[in-house]
Write a protein that holds these residues in place. Structure first.
Motif, PDB file in Angstrom:
ATOM      1  N   ARG A 195      77.877  17.278  -2.534  1.00  0.00           N
ATOM      2  CA  ARG A 195      77.545  17.673  -1.161  1.00  0.00           C
ATOM      3  C   ARG A 195      78.779  18.217  -0.447  1.00  0.00           C
ATOM      4  O   ARG A 195      78.724  19.225   0.253  1.00  0.00           O
ATOM      5  N   ALA A 199      79.383  21.924   0.988  1.00  0.00           N
ATOM      6  CA  ALA A 199      79.678  22.071   2.414  1.00  0.00           C
ATOM      7  C   ALA A 199      80.923  22.923   2.638  1.00  0.00           C
ATOM      8  O   ALA A 199      81.016  23.645   3.641  1.00  0.00           O
ATOM      9  N   ARG A 227      72.996  16.054   6.688  1.00  0.00           N
ATOM     10  CA  ARG A 227      72.092  17.170   6.440  1.00  0.00           C
ATOM     11  C   ARG A 227      72.792  18.501   6.735  1.00  0.00           C
ATOM     12  O   ARG A 227      73.610  18.592   7.644  1.00  0.00           O
ATOM     13  N   PHE A 228      72.431  19.529   5.958  1.00  0.00           N
ATOM     14  CA  PHE A 228      72.985  20.860   6.170  1.00  0.00           C
ATOM     15  C   PHE A 228      72.227  21.573   7.295  1.00  0.00           C
ATOM     16  O   PHE A 228      71.523  22.557   7.075  1.00  0.00           O
ATOM     17  N   GLY A 232      68.797  23.763   6.516  1.00  0.00           N
ATOM     18  CA  GLY A 232      69.329  23.590   5.181  1.00  0.00           C
ATOM     19  C   GLY A 232      70.125  24.801   4.717  1.00  0.00           C
ATOM     20  O   GLY A 232      70.436  25.700   5.504  1.00  0.00           O
ATOM     21  N   LEU A 233      70.463  24.832   3.448  1.00  0.00           N
ATOM     22  CA  LEU A 233      71.180  25.960   2.847  1.00  0.00           C
ATOM     23  C   LEU A 233      70.275  26.644   1.831  1.00  0.00           C
ATOM     24  O   LEU A 233      69.645  25.980   0.999  1.00  0.00           O
ATOM     25  N   ARG A 253      73.997  30.783  -5.141  1.00  0.00           N
ATOM     26  CA  ARG A 253      74.171  30.911  -3.706  1.00  0.00           C
ATOM     27  C   ARG A 253      74.072  32.375  -3.320  1.00  0.00           C
ATOM     28  O   ARG A 253      74.687  33.229  -3.963  1.00  0.00           O
TER      29      ARG A 253
END
Length: 255
Positions: A195, A199, A227-228, A232-233, A253
């Motif tokens: 994580r 990040a 949490r992103f 989210g991502l 990504r």
């Protein structure tokens, strides 16, 4: 007003395009750095309900294909990144078989990838992590401890010290590239380290194995931490494979 076209789901094709794990790993380009840092590919396994552990370990979730893929990722990468808790909980040992070590030698690489871990306080229980007792295995421990020392062990351990609060994954990855020539890293978690890596924007691809099991309970998920954000991502699906009832997903990504 015309009716909207219904969404469509595409069924996966039959198992007539089988590929060995080594071919899948070759597609990841682990020999091609990203700018001044190594390419980073994470590999995680989870149950169908999103749990990353079975009886406090990931062992038991994967099948033979998942284990083969993990070994080939280690064979193809210059470094293996894993959190200190993961090294301890999973009792890391014998990362590669002799045939995989010989494959690395044949292409001009060292027989073992560098094992990289983070222990900010340098409180690793090295006596309880078998890989620290394996002669010839190079290990780098990144820490923010100024003076604490690790006990002696048979592995080739190098402690990299960073200022208090100054150890970032971007800095560590750039140092691995500049100081050790590391071109590709496979990250094996755990959920907290992964994580943090994401990040900080240092993950290029995620390989996610979905096991045909339900676990429930309070077991760790693939990612642990804040949490992103509310959305989210985003990831993009690059590839899908299956072996028996296990599903193998490759995400990248977006650029």
């Amino acid at each position: 007003m015309t009716e909207a076209e219904p969404a469509r789901l595409r069924r996966l094709g039959p198992d007539d395009d089988e590929r060995p794990a080594r071919a899948l790993v070759a597609d990841l380009r682990l020999d091609q750095p990203v700018g001044e840092r190594p390419r980073v590919v994470a590999a995680m396994v989870m149950s169908a309900d999103g749990r990353a552990q079975l009886a406090d370990r990931s062992v038991g979730l994967g099948n033979a294909a998942d284990r083969d893929l993990l070994r080939e990722l280690r064979t193809g990468a210059d470094a293996v990144l894993a959190g200190a808790r993961t090294l301890h909980a999973e009792r890391y040992a014998t990362l590669l078989d002799p045939a995989q070590q010989e494959h690395r030698r044949a292409r001009g690489d060292a027989p073992h990838p560098v094992v990289v871990t983070v222990s900010r306080r340098l409180d690793l229980p090295v006596g309880e992590i078998p890989v620290f007792g394996e002669a010839g295995v190079p290990i780098i421990v990144a820490t923010e401890s100024a003076d604490r020392q690790l006990p002696g062990c048979d592995a080739e351990v190098d402690v990299w010290r960073y200022a208090q609060g100054g150890m970032t994954f971007g800095g560590l990855l750039r140092d691995l590239h500049a100081r050790r020539g590391v071109r590709g890293v496979t990250c094996e978690g755990g959920p907290g380290l992964l994580r943090e890596l994401i990040a900080q924007g240092e993950l290029d691809e995620l390989l996610l194995t979905v096991a045909p099991k339900l676990v429930a309970g309070e077991t760790l998920s693939v990612l642990q931490g804040e949490r992103f954000g509310d959305r989210g991502l985003d990831l993009e699906l690059a590839d899908v494979h299956r072996s028996e009832h296990h599903l193998f997903l490759r995400y990248v990504r977006p650029t």
